[in-house]
Design a protein around this motif. Structure first.
Motif: not given
Lengths: 141, 433
Positions: A35-41
């Motif tokens: 699973s991937i947790a993505d933030t703006t950068d």
């Protein structure tokens, strides 16, 4: 009583997930789920593989920042309400969940992986409520 | 139009006599009152009496920013503390500020410089001057403020920020002169359009822009969008602040107030003075300052001087636009930022990697600072909030150390170029020359 997870840092740049998969593939490691947790950068890729110790080594060699974490794995029926029952139990016990993700095992049961703040306490509660805790036999301990 | 015709249009020979008289005096004052200057002069066996005219200036030792840091806060003041009526400060590499003290006469001299600058830009005692430079330890706001009052015009001390209110006041108070950074002037022009104003709503005739590098292209943009004359002003807090030099309406170089500040251009390699017209490091000697007189102060700004007579009638020597710095100082939104300040914040955080890269860009005409930091084992976590907390803490620590907000970007380990010599820490995407 735990499921070991490998997490890697993903700079927000094209090709990083592909690099991750290539590293595992070159060492003949199989991905069970991720699973991937993505933030703006940036992103954090969390994965369970069939050989985490080997995965950590090859990922580090490939230049990734890696961390190893133990998660709580609970098996539920793969049907409507399977996860809802577990979550209401945890909710009633006041357990705060940092994140969770899941996969369906070969035997057709669903596996839910939880990151909780106090894992030992959560295990006790789950046992008392007769939830089926899965131990993959691999852990950082 | 001149603010002080007698001085501004003085013949070169009269100016030289005035400079000579003032140099002899200031050298005597620093030798008698500033330990550092006495030591520097004694070391080369130079006595104040050896300085007889401005032609002897080349015998004197240089002053560098480090001297000001070493004497923090008041070690280079040439008068007792009770004679100081104002302090300003600008950032320096060590985290300590460079402190400048002004006597009453110093403030009057500085106001005179800015009054001359305002008149050069076209202001009159009937003008209303909208000062959108920051007010505070930074010299921009208060410098133009007292200059306006000295001229007898009306000052609107609006300071920086709150663009909507700025536009409302500029319109309602009918400002004809705008003072701010050039990038903020472009931003104001854009916001005017967004807010539905037309140029006819404003009474602007000229703007005096400085505190950061800007190009001829930016000048054209500002002049077209605001329908004003865009005037370039130069200054540094060590010398006094804005107004050390300023363009006249001919826009052909900035007139240095050389009755107060004697300019030289030196070679950064040999440190020898260069002939007029050649490019090198700009050096100033303050001829009248009392609080903190500086002898041959190396500005680290690279430019050239021009002594061809100006069509405006002023006889002062002009300086061309600064095209580069001889050190690694960055000027971001008017604030001096040194990479070493950023480095020391990173080094003081046990989780941060010491490998970083600074990217400066101009987005929507405002300077933006990005600090790329490598991810490390110590910092990495499987939880987003842990990493976000680190980023927020680092951003706060940066802001309090460098007085400019910075975007922290985490990048892959070992992705920042390692260099054996002088590390290339900075990518400045703003066009300078």
């Amino acid at each position: 009583m735990l499921v070991n997870q490998v997490a890697v840092f993903l700079e927000n740049k094209q090709g990083r997930i592909s690099d991750f998969c290539k590293a595992l593939s070159s060492a003949d490691i199989n991905l069970i789920t991720m699973s991937i947790a993505d933030t703006t950068d940036f992103g954090i890729l969390r994965a369970i593989t069939d050989d985490n110790d080997k995965a950590i080594k090859v990922l580090k060699d490939a230049g990734f920042t890696v961390s190893s974490t133990d998660l709580l794995g609970i098996e539920v029926e793969d049907k409507p309400g399977g996860l809802a029952d577990v979550l209401s139990t945890m909710d009633n016990a006041g357990i705060n969940i940092e994140y969770l993700y899941s996969f369906v095992k070969k035997d057709g049961k669903a596996m839910i992986l939880f990151k909780v703040a106090n894992i030992d306490e959560t295990i006790e509660i789950c046992k008392n409520k007769h939830l089926k805790i899965i131990d993959t036999g691999i852990s950082i301990k | 139009m001149y603010f002080n015709k007698e001085i501004e249009c003085m013949s070169r020979s009269e100016k030289e006599a005035l400079q000579s008289e003032r140099l002899v005096d200031v050298v005597k004052r620093v030798y008698d009152n500033v330990k550092m200057y006495r030591a520097k002069m004694d070391a080369i066996k130079l006595k104040p009496s050896d300085i007889k005219s401005i032609k002897d200036i080349y015998k004197l030792p240089y002053t560098v920013k480090q001297d000001l840091r070493d004497s923090y806060p008041f070690g280079m003041f040439a008068v007792p503390k009770r004679d100081i009526v104002r302090l300003h400060a600008s950032s320096a590499t060590t985290g300590k500020l460079t402190v400048v003290g002004y006597t009453k006469n110093d403030l009057d001299m500085w106001a005179e410089c800015d009054a001359r600058a305002l008149v050069m830009a076209g202001a009159t005692p009937d003008s209303t001057v909208h000062v959108a430079y920051g007010y505070g330890l930074f010299t921009g706001g208060l410098g133009m403020h007292y200059g306006t009052e000295k001229l007898g015009a009306t000052v609107v001390p609006v300071s920086s920020g709150n663009t909507k209110r700025q536009l409302m006041l500029m319109k309602d108070f009918e400002a004809d002169i705008l003072c701010c950074t050039p990038s903020y002037a472009i931003f104001l022009a854009e916001e005017m359009e967004k807010e539905g104003y037309s140029l006819k709503d404003f009474n602007l005739k000229a703007g005096i822009f400085g505190a950061e590098a800007w190009t001829e292209e930016m000048r054209k943009t500002i002049e077209n969008r605001l329908n004003i004359k865009a005037i370039d002003i130069y200054g540094l807090s060590e010398i006094c602040g804005p107004g050390v030099a300023c363009e006249c309406s001919k826009q052909s170089g900035m007139h240095i107030q050389d009755d107060y500040f004697f300019p030289e251009i030196i070679s950064t390699d040999t440190l020898e003075p260069l002939p007029i017209g050649e490019e090198g490091e700009l050096v100033f000697t303050t001829l009248t300052k009392e609080g903190i007189p500086l002898i041959r102060y190396r500005t680290r700004d690279l430019c050239s001087l021009n002594d061809t007579p100006c069509a405006c009638g002023r006889t002062s020597i002009k300086m061309n636009k600064v095209f580069a710095r001889s050190d690694d100082m960055l000027i971001i939104r008017g604030v001096n930022v040194f990479p070493s300040q950023i480095e020391s914040v990173l080094l003081s955080n046990p989780l941060a990697s010491p490998h970083y890269h600074i990217v400066v860009d101009r987005v929507n005409n405002l300077d933006v600072l990005e600090i790329q930091v490598e991810m490390s084992e110590a910092l990495f976590s499987d939880e987003v909030k842990t990493i976000e907390n680190f980023k927020n803490k680092l951003a706060q620590d940066m802001a309090s150390a460098i007085s400019v907000s910075a975007k922290i970007t985490l990048v892959s380990p070992h992705s920042i170029e390692r260099s054996e010599g002088k590390a290339k820490r900075i990518t400045d995407k703003r066009f300078v020359k």
